[in-house]
Design an enzyme around this catalytic site. Structure first.
Site, mmCIF file in Angstrom:
data_model
loop_
_atom_site.group_PDB
_atom_site.id
_atom_site.type_symbol
_atom_site.label_atom_id
_atom_site.label_comp_id
_atom_site.label_asym_id
_atom_site.label_seq_id
_atom_site.Cartn_x
_atom_site.Cartn_y
_atom_site.Cartn_z
ATOM 1 N N HIS A 113 -8.255 19.228 -19.254
ATOM 2 C CA HIS A 113 -8.139 19.596 -20.666
ATOM 3 C C HIS A 113 -7.847 18.328 -21.466
ATOM 4 O O HIS A 113 -6.781 17.729 -21.312
ATOM 5 C CB HIS A 113 -6.999 20.603 -20.867
ATOM 6 C CG HIS A 113 -7.191 21.864 -20.096
ATOM 7 N ND1 HIS A 113 -7.798 22.984 -20.618
ATOM 8 C CD2 HIS A 113 -6.894 22.174 -18.802
ATOM 9 C CE1 HIS A 113 -7.848 23.935 -19.693
ATOM 10 N NE2 HIS A 113 -7.310 23.468 -18.582
ATOM 11 N N LEU A 114 -8.818 17.929 -22.284
ATOM 12 C CA LEU A 114 -8.617 16.733 -23.120
ATOM 13 C C LEU A 114 -8.116 17.101 -24.508
ATOM 14 O O LEU A 114 -7.684 16.227 -25.252
ATOM 15 C CB LEU A 114 -9.923 15.939 -23.232
ATOM 16 C CG LEU A 114 -10.489 15.363 -21.936
ATOM 17 C CD1 LEU A 114 -11.852 14.711 -22.194
ATOM 18 C CD2 LEU A 114 -9.541 14.340 -21.312
ATOM 19 N N ARG A 115 -8.189 18.410 -24.860
ATOM 20 C CA ARG A 115 -7.895 18.867 -26.234
ATOM 21 C C ARG A 115 -8.845 18.187 -27.224
ATOM 22 O O ARG A 115 -9.914 17.736 -26.838
ATOM 23 C CB ARG A 115 -6.425 18.634 -26.616
ATOM 24 C CG ARG A 115 -5.412 19.107 -25.581
ATOM 25 C CD ARG A 115 -5.436 20.597 -25.348
ATOM 26 N NE ARG A 115 -4.310 21.007 -24.506
ATOM 27 C CZ ARG A 115 -4.353 21.991 -23.624
ATOM 28 N NH1 ARG A 115 -5.464 22.680 -23.425
ATOM 29 N NH2 ARG A 115 -3.294 22.319 -22.920
ATOM 30 N N ASN B 204 -11.342 25.361 -23.875
ATOM 31 C CA ASN B 204 -10.390 26.260 -24.555
ATOM 32 C C ASN B 204 -9.703 25.567 -25.722
ATOM 33 O O ASN B 204 -8.486 25.473 -25.793
ATOM 34 C CB ASN B 204 -9.366 26.833 -23.559
ATOM 35 C CG ASN B 204 -8.526 25.773 -22.866
ATOM 36 O OD1 ASN B 204 -8.956 24.636 -22.703
ATOM 37 N ND2 ASN B 204 -7.328 26.135 -22.456
ATOM 38 N N LYS C 24 -17.354 28.651 -18.498
ATOM 39 C CA LYS C 24 -16.014 29.007 -18.023
ATOM 40 C C LYS C 24 -15.667 30.435 -18.385
ATOM 41 O O LYS C 24 -15.773 30.840 -19.543
ATOM 42 C CB LYS C 24 -14.979 28.054 -18.662
ATOM 43 C CG LYS C 24 -13.519 28.321 -18.295
ATOM 44 C CD LYS C 24 -13.172 27.820 -16.908
ATOM 45 C CE LYS C 24 -11.757 28.214 -16.483
ATOM 46 N NZ LYS C 24 -10.743 27.290 -16.925
ATOM 47 N N HIS D 69 -11.309 31.229 -14.169
ATOM 48 C CA HIS D 69 -9.842 31.327 -14.139
ATOM 49 C C HIS D 69 -9.562 32.671 -13.480
ATOM 50 O O HIS D 69 -9.722 33.719 -14.088
ATOM 51 C CB HIS D 69 -9.250 31.260 -15.555
ATOM 52 C CG HIS D 69 -7.750 31.307 -15.536
ATOM 53 N ND1 HIS D 69 -6.976 30.224 -15.892
ATOM 54 C CD2 HIS D 69 -6.886 32.273 -15.148
ATOM 55 C CE1 HIS D 69 -5.693 30.541 -15.736
ATOM 56 N NE2 HIS D 69 -5.620 31.776 -15.295
ATOM 57 N N LEU E 17 -0.407 27.790 -15.342
ATOM 58 C CA LEU E 17 -1.068 29.022 -14.912
ATOM 59 C C LEU E 17 -2.346 28.683 -14.162
ATOM 60 O O LEU E 17 -3.062 27.780 -14.596
ATOM 61 C CB LEU E 17 -1.371 29.908 -16.125
ATOM 62 C CG LEU E 17 -0.119 30.536 -16.751
ATOM 63 C CD1 LEU E 17 -0.448 31.189 -18.079
ATOM 64 C CD2 LEU E 17 0.529 31.548 -15.798
ATOM 65 N N ASP F 180 -6.636 19.965 -13.547
ATOM 66 C CA ASP F 180 -6.115 20.902 -14.556
ATOM 67 C C ASP F 180 -5.048 20.224 -15.412
ATOM 68 O O ASP F 180 -4.116 20.884 -15.882
ATOM 69 C CB ASP F 180 -5.568 22.180 -13.908
ATOM 70 C CG ASP F 180 -5.344 23.288 -14.931
ATOM 71 O OD1 ASP F 180 -5.956 23.244 -16.011
ATOM 72 O OD2 ASP F 180 -4.534 24.192 -14.641
ATOM 73 N N HIS G 127 0.536 19.585 -23.418
ATOM 74 C CA HIS G 127 1.211 20.329 -24.486
ATOM 75 C C HIS G 127 2.340 19.420 -24.956
ATOM 76 O O HIS G 127 3.056 18.859 -24.112
ATOM 77 C CB HIS G 127 1.811 21.637 -23.957
ATOM 78 C CG HIS G 127 0.797 22.654 -23.532
ATOM 79 N ND1 HIS G 127 0.223 23.551 -24.405
ATOM 80 C CD2 HIS G 127 0.232 22.893 -22.328
ATOM 81 C CE1 HIS G 127 -0.636 24.316 -23.751
ATOM 82 N NE2 HIS G 127 -0.661 23.928 -22.490
ATOM 83 N N ALA H 213 2.102 26.886 -21.041
ATOM 84 C CA ALA H 213 1.704 26.672 -19.647
ATOM 85 C C ALA H 213 0.787 25.465 -19.550
ATOM 86 O O ALA H 213 -0.200 25.369 -20.284
ATOM 87 C CB ALA H 213 0.982 27.902 -19.125
HETATM 88 C C1 NCD Z 1 -4.266 25.320 -19.337
HETATM 89 C C2 NCD Z 1 -4.144 24.809 -20.770
HETATM 90 O O1 NCD Z 1 -3.038 24.472 -21.213
HETATM 91 O O2 NCD Z 1 -5.167 24.719 -21.463
HETATM 92 N N1 NCD Z 1 -2.944 25.677 -18.881
HETATM 93 C C3 NCD Z 1 -2.549 25.827 -17.598
HETATM 94 O O3 NCD Z 1 -1.402 26.228 -17.369
HETATM 95 N N2 NCD Z 1 -3.337 25.545 -16.581
HETATM 96 C C4 NCD Z 1 -5.217 26.466 -19.284
HETATM 97 C C5 NCD Z 1 -5.650 26.832 -17.891
HETATM 98 O O4 NCD Z 1 -6.385 26.093 -17.231
HETATM 99 O O5 NCD Z 1 -5.255 27.909 -17.424
HETATM 100 ZN ZN ZN Z 2 -7.231 24.468 -16.849
#
Ligand code: NCD
Ligand code: ZN
Length: 354
Positions: free
Chosen positions: A17-19, A43, A108, A145, A228, A256, A260, A272
């Site tokens: 996740h690079l945001r 996401n 996804k 997922h 998660l 993953d 945050h 998460a």
């Molecule tokens: C991921 C996220 O923050 O985008 N969080 C995580 O707990 N893994 C989403 C995900 O891959 O479930």
């Molecule tokens: Zn993820």
């Protein structure tokens, strides 16, 4: 005594996740310092639902890359691969567009409500058959997922229930569809994957190899271990380590890494996600060394994922050194905020060779 080193083919991260926007200034240099190809999870808010949005997102990533304070070599090798976020409204035609784009590697599946930014996820998974059909036809992998989300299912049972109730049906109905079971956390998922044909694979994170739910919950809640699917009991951690180091090509690296801001994790309702991109390889090396399997790291990190995605194996290398490093307490993130990495402030036995 000479320092132990480990030189392997340059690795890829098949789940990161690079945001977006300003966050990319932090996440892109970290990812590009270790990895060549990265599968960029979609996401965002709003999610990346179309190829057009994926093309625009990739441009923003490459703009952040151009500004990054890393070597030109690293910049040249970094290749963000995009993913479409499946919704109740994704049309089969979008899959053909994705295929011809050359930059979209997968779709996804987030069950609605399963994790961070999954509100637009799918509510009727088995109702998405026309899209799965198109993906099977075009050879586009489905990344899942794997957790059910019904309120009455215990959080520690959600992965197993997804295998039994959803994934086994998708696989039965679309036997040629490529599926990656993302960030598996249980022995059940590992053994399910092993029982399937070669078109079903799984990624495993560093935290699920190194930790179990005691690390998260004993002696006080540790929010930076909260991700998660949630960490499970030690028996599952051990089984994941076994399969990751078994040399079976079904299992490959996906960090993953999920940033945050610190204050949103250290909160009454904490987010998460574990942030591991800067030190992911030393974390994996630590996990593999714990079971005397450093010789299995290269296949897991650099070969099996590329083969599954039918991409060439990277030609250059990266070197890990058995030299202690202290993981940063935090990184600057967004406007004056901070980002706390997994194992912040602690010492790891392995480092990346500069
Ligand atoms: C991921 C996220 O923050 O985008 N969080 C995580 O707990 N893994 C989403 C995900 O891959 O479930
Ligand atoms: Zn993820």
């Amino acid at each position: 005594m000479t320092t132990q080193t480990l030189t392997i083919t340059a690795p890829d991260d098949w789940h990161i996740h690079l945001r977006d926007n300003q966050a990319l200034d932090t996440t892109v240099p970290h990812a590009a310092s270790s990895f060549h190809r990265v599968i960029c999870m979609p996401n965002l808010t709003p999610p990346v639902k179309t190829t057009e949005q994926a093309v625009a997102y990739r441009k923003r990533i490459l703009t952040a890359l151009a500004k990054a304070n890393i070597s030109d070599d690293r910049k040249a090798n970094f290749d963000p691969r995009m993913v479409l976020y499946l919704t109740d409204h994704t049309m089969p035609d979008e899959i053909a567009v994705a295929k011809t784009s050359g930059i979209v590697s997968a779709v996804k599946l987030y069950p609605a409500g399963a994790t961070t930014n999954s509100a637009d996820g799918v509510t009727d998974i088995l109702g998405r058959s026309s899209v799965f059909e198109a993906m099977q036809k075009h050879g586009i992998p489905l990344l899942v997922h794997g957790e059910v989300t019904h309120a009455d299912v215990d959080i520690f049972d959600r992965e197993k229930r997804f295998l039994d109730e959803i994934l086994s049906v998708i696989i039965k109905n679309f036997p040629k569809l490529k599926v990656v079971m993302e960030h598996i956390t249980t022995a059940d998922a590992a053994d399910f994957c092993l029982a399937q044909a070669d078109n079903i694979a799984a990624t495993i994170t560093p935290q699920h190899l190194l930790f179990n739910r005691n690390h998260l919950l004993v002696g006080g809640v540790k929010p930076h271990f909260y991700c998660l699917p949630i960490l499970k009991r030690e028996r599952h951690q051990k089984r994941l380590l076994e399969v990751a180091t078994s040399g079976n090509p079904k299992f490959f690296l996906g960090t993953d890494s999920a940033p945050h801001a610190t204050h949103t994790k250290e909160a009454a309702c904490g987010c998460a996600g574990c942030y591991s991109a800067p030190h992911a390889l030393p974390l994996y090396a630590t996990a593999f060394e714990s079971v005397n399997a450093l010789d299995k790291l290269e296949n897991f990190a650099s070969i099996f994922g590329a083969k599954f995605y039918e991409l060439p194996i990277n030609t250059n290398t990266i070197t890990l050194v058995k030299k202690e490093q202290v993981i940063a307490n935090n990184y600057p993130y967004l406007d004056g905020k901070t980002l706390t990495p997994l194992l912040a402030g602690q010492t790891l036995a392995w480092s990346l060779h500069e």
